[in-house]
Design an enzyme around this catalytic site. Structure first.
Site, short mmCIF file in Angstrom:
data_model
loop_
_atom_site.label_atom_id
_atom_site.label_comp_id
_atom_site.label_asym_id
_atom_site.label_seq_id
_atom_site.Cartn_x
_atom_site.Cartn_y
_atom_site.Cartn_z
CE LYS A 153 -11.35 -2.11 11.57
NZ LYS A 153 -11.64 -3.34 10.78
N GLY A 165 -9.29 -1.11 2.82
CA GLY A 165 -8.31 -2.08 3.28
C GLY A 165 -8.71 -2.84 4.52
N GLY A 198 -10.08 0.41 8.99
CA GLY A 198 -10.91 1.34 9.74
C GLY A 198 -10.50 2.79 9.64
CB SER A 201 -9.50 5.72 12.74
OG SER A 201 -8.56 6.18 13.68
CG ASP A 250 -15.65 0.51 12.47
OD1 ASP A 250 -16.28 1.49 12.04
OD2 ASP A 250 -14.78 -0.08 11.80
#
Length: 280
Positions: free
Chosen positions: A15, A101, A104, A108, A140
């Protein structure tokens, strides 16, 4: 419904945070945010095989991450505890998304694991239930569970689906991992931004409140950001970084820029996706 790719892999996409504002800090230490999430077609690939012995076994995963700390193992374990299921699974991951980085990748991977095992173990859980389980793994994770580009508030869990343009991005990966905890604990971090609306974002308010801190603390990130700015890439930081990205009107334009990357920086071209590649 999510489904595996033709080779049997379950896709876990990256993302980008297209905007990130920090509105305040709660009593529990978490920050109140506004952000916009969009997926890109850069993915980790997970291969899962049921086991008859009830064990959760990771045979390949992120380098340097012990199985007990790997979010895919933790997701499988959380799903079993939430449902009372005693099934097992063997997990093999082809890790592409960089750690540290801001893309996500771990969240994920966890979300894809929950979706895949919900199907492989025949649990029949709905998306809301999976999102509730996923929230215990990271703020998230529910975004990846629901699989739709979104406007997010709270600590990132209050989600409203949105439909955005799907441009081409050049994502740069500086040779550094950014500590999210260090950024959010930095005394100079802006924590009192005024809330905006989706209309403000569409009109061009793409500010990331973490950028000033990351720019100061991580010169490699600053160098990549400045290079993107110099070529007209309208650079932005995703999350707390380290990745920065530029937006381009076409794939050839993004690839031409990628062919001129500055020394010491790697990158890739990806397409923005309002629907997660996990959902086909």
């Amino acid at each position: 419904m999510p489904r595996p790719a033709a080779d049997g892999a379950w896709l876990a996409p990256a993302k980008l945070n297209l905007m990130l504002r920090i509105l305040g800090r709660r009593d529990d230490g978490y920050h109140r945010l506004q952000t916009v999430f969009q997926f890109i077609d850069r993915v980790d690939r997970l291969y899962l095989e049921p086991r008859a012995d009830g064990r959760i076994v990771r045979v390949a995963g992120p380098p340097g991450v012990p199985p007990e700390q790997d979010l895919v193992v933790r997701a499988a374990d959380a799903l079993r505890r939430a449902t009372g299921c005693d099934a097992g699974v063997e997990i093999r991951m082809q890790k592409v998304l960089p750690m540290g980085g801001g893309l996500g990748g771990g969240s994920s991977d966890a979300a894809t694991t929950l979706h895949a095992l919900n199907r492989l173990w025949g649990l029949g859980l709905d998306v809301d239930t999976l999102a509730h389980i996923g929230l215990s793994l990271g703020a998230d994770v529910p975004v990846f569970i629901r699989g739709q580009a979104c406007w997010a508030e709270g600590v990132g869990e209050d989600i409203t689906p949105v439909s955005l343009q799907e441009p081409w991005y050049l994502v740069l990966r500086p040779p550094v991992e950014v500590s999210t905890a260090a950024v959010f604990n930095d005394p100079e971090l802006t924590r009192d931004s005024v809330a905006i609306t989706m209309r403000d974002f569409v009109a061009g308010d793409h500010r990331n409140d973490c950028l000033a801190v990351v720019y100061r603390r991580y010169p490699n990130v600053a160098a990549c950001f400045d290079w993107l700015d110099s070529i007209g890439g309208a650079p932005r930081l995703t999350g707390t970084g380290a990745c920065v990205f530029g937006t381009f009107g076409s794939e050839p334009a993004a690839r031409q820029a990628a062919a001129r990357l500055p020394a010491g920086c790697t990158g890739f071209v990806a397409r923005g996706c309002n629907r997660s590649p996990l959902f086909g």
